[in-house]
Design a protein around this motif. Structure first.
Motif, short mmCIF file in Angstrom:
data_model
loop_
_atom_site.label_atom_id
_atom_site.label_comp_id
_atom_site.label_asym_id
_atom_site.label_seq_id
_atom_site.Cartn_x
_atom_site.Cartn_y
_atom_site.Cartn_z
N ALA A 158 0.88 -1.17 0.00
CA ALA A 158 0.00 0.00 0.00
C ALA A 158 0.92 1.22 0.00
N TYR A 159 0.65 2.17 -0.88
CA TYR A 159 1.52 3.34 -1.04
C TYR A 159 0.76 4.58 -0.58
N PHE A 160 1.16 5.15 0.56
CA PHE A 160 0.46 6.30 1.15
C PHE A 160 1.04 7.61 0.64
N ILE A 161 0.16 8.53 0.25
CA ILE A 161 0.60 9.85 -0.21
C ILE A 161 0.13 10.98 0.72
N TRP A 162 -0.83 10.69 1.64
CA TRP A 162 -1.39 11.78 2.45
C TRP A 162 -1.88 11.25 3.79
N LYS A 163 -1.95 12.19 4.76
CA LYS A 163 -2.43 11.88 6.10
C LYS A 163 -3.47 12.92 6.50
N ASN A 164 -4.48 12.50 7.22
CA ASN A 164 -5.58 13.39 7.67
C ASN A 164 -6.30 14.08 6.51
N PRO A 165 -7.02 13.36 5.71
CA PRO A 165 -7.29 11.93 5.77
C PRO A 165 -6.18 11.11 5.10
N TYR A 166 -6.13 9.83 5.46
CA TYR A 166 -5.17 8.95 4.81
C TYR A 166 -5.59 8.73 3.36
N MET A 167 -4.64 8.92 2.45
CA MET A 167 -4.89 8.69 1.03
C MET A 167 -3.76 7.85 0.47
N VAL A 168 -4.11 7.00 -0.49
CA VAL A 168 -3.13 6.09 -1.09
C VAL A 168 -3.16 6.23 -2.61
N GLY A 170 -4.04 4.74 -5.96
CA GLY A 170 -4.84 3.68 -6.57
C GLY A 170 -4.31 3.40 -7.97
N SER A 171 -5.22 3.13 -8.90
CA SER A 171 -4.80 2.83 -10.27
C SER A 171 -4.89 4.08 -11.15
N GLY A 172 -4.34 3.99 -12.35
CA GLY A 172 -4.45 5.07 -13.31
C GLY A 172 -3.55 6.25 -13.04
N ASN A 173 -2.37 5.98 -12.47
CA ASN A 173 -1.39 7.05 -12.24
C ASN A 173 0.01 6.48 -12.37
N PHE A 174 0.99 7.37 -12.45
CA PHE A 174 2.38 6.98 -12.68
C PHE A 174 2.95 6.18 -11.51
N ILE A 175 2.49 6.50 -10.28
CA ILE A 175 2.96 5.75 -9.11
C ILE A 175 2.59 4.28 -9.24
N ASP A 176 1.34 4.00 -9.60
CA ASP A 176 0.89 2.62 -9.76
C ASP A 176 1.68 1.91 -10.86
N VAL A 187 -2.37 -3.01 -3.54
CA VAL A 187 -3.63 -3.58 -3.06
C VAL A 187 -4.82 -2.64 -3.26
N TYR A 188 -4.53 -1.40 -3.65
CA TYR A 188 -5.62 -0.45 -3.91
C TYR A 188 -5.80 -0.15 -5.40
N ASP A 189 -5.26 -1.02 -6.25
CA ASP A 189 -5.41 -0.73 -7.68
C ASP A 189 -6.81 -1.07 -8.21
N ASN A 190 -7.69 -1.53 -7.32
CA ASN A 190 -9.10 -1.69 -7.70
C ASN A 190 -9.88 -0.39 -7.52
N GLN A 191 -9.19 0.65 -7.02
CA GLN A 191 -9.79 1.98 -6.89
C GLN A 191 -8.96 2.95 -7.72
N SER A 192 -9.64 3.93 -8.31
CA SER A 192 -8.94 4.82 -9.23
C SER A 192 -8.28 5.99 -8.50
N ARG A 193 -7.18 6.41 -9.07
CA ARG A 193 -6.45 7.61 -8.69
C ARG A 193 -5.94 7.58 -7.25
N TYR A 194 -6.49 8.41 -6.36
CA TYR A 194 -5.93 8.54 -5.01
C TYR A 194 -7.05 8.47 -3.96
N PRO A 195 -7.54 7.27 -3.68
CA PRO A 195 -8.68 7.15 -2.76
C PRO A 195 -8.31 7.43 -1.31
N GLU A 196 -9.28 7.96 -0.58
CA GLU A 196 -9.17 8.04 0.88
C GLU A 196 -9.45 6.66 1.45
N ILE A 197 -8.73 6.29 2.50
CA ILE A 197 -8.97 4.98 3.10
C ILE A 197 -9.05 5.11 4.62
#
Length: 266
Positions: A158-168, A170-176, A187-197
């Motif tokens: 899981a690749y975290f990019i943000w805190k408060n809220p936690y964001m990771v 997802g798919s459809g970006n260069f990080i993925d 594990v979050y590539d079933n969600q697009s872009r940068y979902p909050e989790i």
């Protein structure tokens, strides 16, 4: 040079009567690429986040950030072109700037997109030789890395990019794309872009091998890793260099060496 036309990554046709000589870049990684292509002297404006090469901010006009810019300052610089990115900059910025100047927009999701951007810049700024050399070096390094990585096991991350809220990521970006290239199963590539989790539900995605905490855009530190440890089960939490995973352009060459070092530490 005679008139020439090129289409950018969002389908806009650009026609130029001469090679653009005054460039404003609103994307830090693309600013770095322009410099690496030998175009530093043509850059007249950058963002406050354009930190590579580090001396650039002392020598160029700062026109704002990636989400908010000073239109009057940009207009006063009389640019021939502004370089944007679909993800980094807002549609509002692009549309407003189009009233002032041609705006070239990139959209980099895959490694192939990255190579195409370098090729496009070569044509756009009449530095085809430099662009070809960069793509040749990158193609060789990518091939070398594929050999390095092919024997590595696939590991869940899981690749975290943000805190408060936690964001990771997802798919459809260069990080993925780069996670997959490293044989990391996002594990979050079933969600697009940068979902909050919800951190409490992180293990619903199966047994994680690693949790990556990025240095940008949120600057995760060791204390953040300690706070998350109770939620991440057996997963190893690792602070990673966000520039290496998210900066497209010439940075990819350095990133491939960084990834080798990362795998050797895992």
């Amino acid at each position: 040079m005679k008139q020439y036309s090129l289409v950018d990554d969002i389908g806009t046709l650009h026609t130029f009567n001469k090679v653009p000589q005054r460039i404003i870049s609103l994307v830090p990684s693309q600013t770095e690429l322009l410099v690496d292509l030998g175009l530093e002297s043509k850059i007249v404006g950058i963002t406050k986040f354009c930190i590579h090469p580090k001396e650039l901010k002392a020598n160029k006009a700062i026109v704002g950030g990636t989400k908010k810019v000073d239109y009057n300052k940009i207009k006063a610089l009389a640019p021939d072109i502004v370089i944007c990115n679909k993800e980094e900059n807002t549609l509002e910025i692009v549309e407003n700037l189009r009233e002032i100047v041609p705006v070239w927009v990139t959209d980099i999701i895959t490694i192939e997109d990255n190579l195409k951007m370098i090729n496009d810049f070569g044509i756009l700024f009449d530095c085809v030789g430099e662009a070809n050399q960069w793509n040749s070096n990158l193609t060789f390094a990518l091939s070398d890395f594929k050999k390095f990585i092919e024997s590595k096991p696939i590991r869940k991350v899981a690749y975290f990019i943000w805190k408060n809220p936690y964001m990771v990521a997802g798919s459809g970006n260069f990080i993925d794309e780069l996670l997959q290239f490293n044989r990391f199963e996002n594990v979050y590539d079933n969600q697009s872009r940068y979902p909050e989790i919800e951190l409490e539900k992180i293990n619903e995605n199966g047994n994680l091998d690693f949790v990556f905490l990025s240095s940008e855009p949120y600057p995760f530190k060791e204390k953040d890793a300690l706070e998350m440890q109770d939620f991440c089960g057996q997963a190893k939490i690792i602070l990673v260099d966000g520039e290496m995973f998210s900066w497209h352009g010439s940075r990819l060459l350095k990133a491939l060496n960084y990834f080798k070092e990362l795998h050797q530490k895992l």
